[in-house]
Design a protein around this motif. Sequence first.
Motif, PDB file in Angstrom:
ATOM      1  N   PRO A  51      11.011  47.398  27.715  1.00 27.45           N
ATOM      2  CA  PRO A  51      11.854  48.925  28.410  1.00 27.45           C
ATOM      3  C   PRO A  51      11.968  48.894  29.964  1.00 27.45           C
ATOM      4  CG  PRO A  51       9.443  49.156  27.946  1.00 27.45           C
ATOM      5  CD  PRO A  51       9.847  47.588  27.561  1.00 27.45           C
ATOM      6  N   GLN A 104       8.548  51.034  34.155  1.00 33.62           N
ATOM      7  CA  GLN A 104       7.726  52.228  34.326  1.00 33.62           C
ATOM      8  C   GLN A 104       6.171  51.611  34.631  1.00 33.62           C
ATOM      9  OE1 GLN A 104       7.935  54.477  30.534  1.00 33.62           O
ATOM     10  NE2 GLN A 104       9.390  52.793  30.149  1.00 33.62           N
ATOM     11  N   GLY A 108      -2.604  52.042  33.491  1.00 36.25           N
ATOM     12  CA  GLY A 108      -3.162  51.181  34.329  1.00 36.25           C
ATOM     13  C   GLY A 108      -4.456  50.685  34.230  1.00 36.25           C
ATOM     14  N   ALA A 109      -5.046  51.302  33.200  1.00 35.95           N
ATOM     15  CA  ALA A 109      -6.449  51.016  33.213  1.00 35.95           C
ATOM     16  C   ALA A 109      -6.654  49.928  32.096  1.00 35.95           C
ATOM     17  CB  ALA A 109      -7.456  52.181  32.527  1.00 35.95           C
ATOM     18  N   PHE A 110      -5.477  49.421  31.342  1.00 34.13           N
ATOM     19  CA  PHE A 110      -5.650  48.075  30.577  1.00 34.13           C
ATOM     20  C   PHE A 110      -5.594  46.963  31.400  1.00 34.13           C
ATOM     21  CE2 PHE A 110      -3.617  50.657  26.625  1.00 34.13           C
ATOM     22  CZ  PHE A 110      -5.039  50.874  26.055  1.00 34.13           C
ATOM     23  N   GLN A 133      -4.951  42.835  27.292  1.00 30.50           N
ATOM     24  CA  GLN A 133      -5.153  43.795  26.290  1.00 30.50           C
ATOM     25  C   GLN A 133      -3.738  44.404  26.043  1.00 30.50           C
ATOM     26  OE1 GLN A 133      -7.586  46.548  28.433  1.00 30.50           O
ATOM     27  NE2 GLN A 133      -9.483  46.208  27.039  1.00 30.50           N
ATOM     28  N   THR A 134      -2.680  44.398  27.142  1.00 27.52           N
ATOM     29  CA  THR A 134      -1.574  45.032  27.119  1.00 27.52           C
ATOM     30  C   THR A 134      -0.828  43.810  26.319  1.00 27.52           C
ATOM     31  OG1 THR A 134      -1.792  45.808  29.302  1.00 27.52           O
ATOM     32  CG2 THR A 134       0.490  45.466  28.438  1.00 27.52           C
ATOM     33  N   LEU A 158      -1.589  43.983  22.608  1.00 27.60           N
ATOM     34  CA  LEU A 158      -0.987  45.231  21.911  1.00 27.60           C
ATOM     35  C   LEU A 158       0.431  44.965  21.278  1.00 27.60           C
ATOM     36  CD1 LEU A 158      -2.727  48.218  23.816  1.00 27.60           C
ATOM     37  CD2 LEU A 158      -3.036  47.311  21.541  1.00 27.60           C
ATOM     38  N   ARG A 184      -6.143  44.256  35.823  1.00 29.26           N
ATOM     39  CA  ARG A 184      -5.772  45.599  35.501  1.00 29.26           C
ATOM     40  C   ARG A 184      -4.251  45.698  35.731  1.00 29.26           C
ATOM     41  NH1 ARG A 184     -10.518  49.740  34.508  1.00 29.26           N
ATOM     42  NH2 ARG A 184     -12.070  48.737  34.759  1.00 29.26           N
ATOM     43  N   ALA A 217      -2.548  48.175  36.782  1.00 29.03           N
ATOM     44  CA  ALA A 217      -2.335  49.230  37.986  1.00 29.03           C
ATOM     45  C   ALA A 217      -2.364  48.182  39.275  1.00 29.03           C
ATOM     46  CB  ALA A 217      -3.512  50.425  38.135  1.00 29.03           C
ATOM     47  N   GLU A 218      -2.987  47.073  39.030  1.00 24.95           N
ATOM     48  CA  GLU A 218      -3.227  46.071  40.523  1.00 24.95           C
ATOM     49  C   GLU A 218      -2.123  45.284  40.594  1.00 24.95           C
ATOM     50  OE1 GLU A 218      -7.971  45.524  40.067  1.00 24.95           O
ATOM     51  OE2 GLU A 218      -6.874  44.572  38.868  1.00 24.95           O
ATOM     52  N   ARG A 250       4.677  41.226  26.521  1.00 30.15           N
ATOM     53  CA  ARG A 250       4.212  41.955  25.280  1.00 30.15           C
ATOM     54  C   ARG A 250       5.137  41.864  24.397  1.00 30.15           C
ATOM     55  NH1 ARG A 250       3.928  48.098  26.279  1.00 30.15           N
ATOM     56  NH2 ARG A 250       6.155  47.944  25.787  1.00 30.15           N
ATOM     57  N   PHE A 296       0.918  53.656  26.119  1.00 31.24           N
ATOM     58  CA  PHE A 296       2.309  53.028  26.613  1.00 31.24           C
ATOM     59  C   PHE A 296       3.251  54.390  26.389  1.00 31.24           C
ATOM     60  CE2 PHE A 296       0.193  49.214  25.022  1.00 31.24           C
ATOM     61  CZ  PHE A 296      -0.083  48.490  26.347  1.00 31.24           C
ATOM     62  N   LEU A 333       6.401  49.340  19.355  1.00 24.22           N
ATOM     63  CA  LEU A 333       5.636  48.199  19.059  1.00 24.22           C
ATOM     64  C   LEU A 333       5.187  48.386  17.658  1.00 24.22           C
ATOM     65  CD1 LEU A 333       3.208  48.588  22.186  1.00 24.22           C
ATOM     66  CD2 LEU A 333       4.713  46.789  21.674  1.00 24.22           C
ATOM     67  N   ALA A 363     -10.753  50.829  29.419  1.00 21.62           N
ATOM     68  CA  ALA A 363      -9.786  51.812  28.898  1.00 21.62           C
ATOM     69  C   ALA A 363      -9.562  51.621  27.209  1.00 21.62           C
ATOM     70  CB  ALA A 363      -8.398  52.081  29.538  1.00 21.62           C
ATOM     71  N   VAL A 376      -5.989  54.857  39.669  1.00 18.12           N
ATOM     72  CA  VAL A 376      -5.412  53.768  39.411  1.00 18.12           C
ATOM     73  C   VAL A 376      -5.728  53.167  38.010  1.00 18.12           C
ATOM     74  CG1 VAL A 376      -4.709  52.915  41.509  1.00 18.12           C
ATOM     75  CG2 VAL A 376      -6.946  52.464  40.777  1.00 18.12           C
ATOM     76  N   PHE A 377      -7.071  53.635  37.702  1.00 21.34           N
ATOM     77  CA  PHE A 377      -7.609  53.248  36.553  1.00 21.34           C
ATOM     78  C   PHE A 377      -7.318  54.106  35.417  1.00 21.34           C
ATOM     79  CE2 PHE A 377     -10.111  50.836  39.412  1.00 21.34           C
ATOM     80  CZ  PHE A 377      -9.644  49.669  39.284  1.00 21.34           C
ATOM     81  N   TRP A 378      -6.421  54.756  35.378  1.00 18.56           N
ATOM     82  CA  TRP A 378      -6.101  55.593  34.178  1.00 18.56           C
ATOM     83  C   TRP A 378      -4.827  55.087  33.333  1.00 18.56           C
ATOM     84  CZ3 TRP A 378      -7.986  58.727  31.077  1.00 18.56           C
ATOM     85  CH2 TRP A 378      -6.950  59.554  29.975  1.00 18.56           C
TER      86      TRP A 378
END
Lengths: 257, 341
Positions: free
Chosen positions: A81, A84, A88-90, A94-95, A98, A134, A136-137, A150, B227, B235, B281, B339-341
């Motif tokens: 996509p 975007q 962030g927490a994955f 993990q991402t 999925l 993660r 978000a980082e 992915r 996502f 997915l 998470a 950030v960790f959400w």
Amino acid sequence: MFEITSLTVSYGATTALRDVSIRVSSGEILALIGPNGAGKSTLIRAVSGVIKIDSGQVRVDGLDLASVSNGERARILGVVPQAQPLGGAFTVEQTVLLGRTAHMNWLGQARPEDRQAAHWAMSKTGIEHLAGRRNAELSGGEQQRVLLARALAQQTPILLLDEPTNHLDLQHQINFLTLVRELAGQENLAILMALHDLNQVSMYADRVALLVAGELMASGAPVEVLTEENLHTAYHTRVQIVSGLEGYPPVILPRRV
Amino acid sequence: MIHKQPFIWLGAILFLALVFSVALGAVYIQPATVIGILVDQLPRVEFPKDWPDSFAAIILKVRLPHTILIAITGAALAGSGAAYQGLFRNPLADPYIIGVASGAGLGAVTVMTFNWPRDLLGYYWIPLGAFVGALITIAAVYSLARIGRIVPLTTLILSGVAIGTFTSALTSFLMLNSNDRIYRALSFLLGGASMSGWQPVMASLPYMVVGVVMLVFSGHYLNVLQFGEEQAKQLGLSVERAKFFVIVTASLTTAVAVSFSGVIGFIGLIVPHLARMIWGADYRRLIPLSILGGSSALLLADVLARIIIAPQTLPVGIVTALAGAPFFLWILRRAKSEVFW
């Protein structure tokens, strides 16, 4: 063979796509171009089953995608996509795992082949070293590669990418497109990619489809579609096509108004 | 250390909280004696008895059912909180804040007003009423809060507050119209786990077992939904079915929590949030961890509620609100840069 036939899609009263037909063969990159609002994203969302199709068909080797479940579609067709923020927490791993959703049971347990596919996808996209980080980082370029990984982990014969080089710097744009080019060849993927940068289209695409106001204006090899007349009609901007530069495909230069 | 073996750690904390909760009260009974009394109940175990009969009665007839009800309530609140947060992709979604708990409370009070439970069968109807109340509320809040394809934070909380206040007012109205039961219903509303004895526990258990199993099965769906619905569909997830499953599950567990303990705030907010901060998470882990942690947290809050103004007992909802409201504000401030959400 990935084949879109007479695709028509509307949002309420406005028709977003009208009678669009496109084919993509395995191992080929088809670039989808056109001005903002021409329907590029709409086409990708319609083909991937996110929005409803009014009429027309999307077929893969003769199979009508309208007749399959979300899970089956996700084993045939992967989507990268538009950029975007990712959950962030994955972690990256993990991402990417999925991406195997369509292959997993409803508890989401990863089998060895799922882990293998995820690691293959991460190594292809050069993000193995980020596996434990993660989302978000990550920088924008890294996140874009995570999204590609992915989709690759889905191990589908078809890949759709929606302006994947937006927000990337020059180095990351070129690296990303080179990677996509390699994947098309090595994995024999049929790739449909919406792109804005016409020079990148000229460099990386096998064929081009030009959408204007929801209709297919031209399609064919880059040299056939990327002409001064076509681009002026589509973008209302004068361009000059310069060919013959050594080691370069024809280059598109916009003129100052 | 706590990062490595969360289930063992939380299991140990829960065990201690259970023992504490049974041991504490107007009459102090030593933990060793508590365990003796409990072990003595096991079939074919003869335990050297060195306690008065009244102790056994206090433990078995009063404190044990109370403790189990509190443990079930805490688990249900935190589990449903984690599920709602995942579903709305919003760290502030909690059954209390989005109004579902109040809706479930209205459902429970409605059933009680028309059919005050006289036997166990009567008790079984209460969670069912609460479940219906919760489902209607979540449908209303969701459709009010949604703008296009997204459910923004502000509209979610605003519509949650509006619907929650509305259903609370209806609850008060019902209560005022049923004079002889006012006292019961009022203490119910204050969240004191005031229903006592084994009947509420027995009536909660079947719903709770179904709810917990469904919650654990929601984990993978929630992971993919993080996502966004569009990507989840791409997915390969059957998004509508997954969302429906999660909503039914979270509403069922909210109903279990509210049915016999009233509306207790903030446990469903704080516990999943802390669990996410510490253990990440992945909802397949986050949900069972929230269930264990929620149980322990509410038990400890309840112990506090019983000793702060002993020999009187404070409704546990007051303790969770006193600790939870500042925490809520802290998350609200943090959420912007989360950030960790």
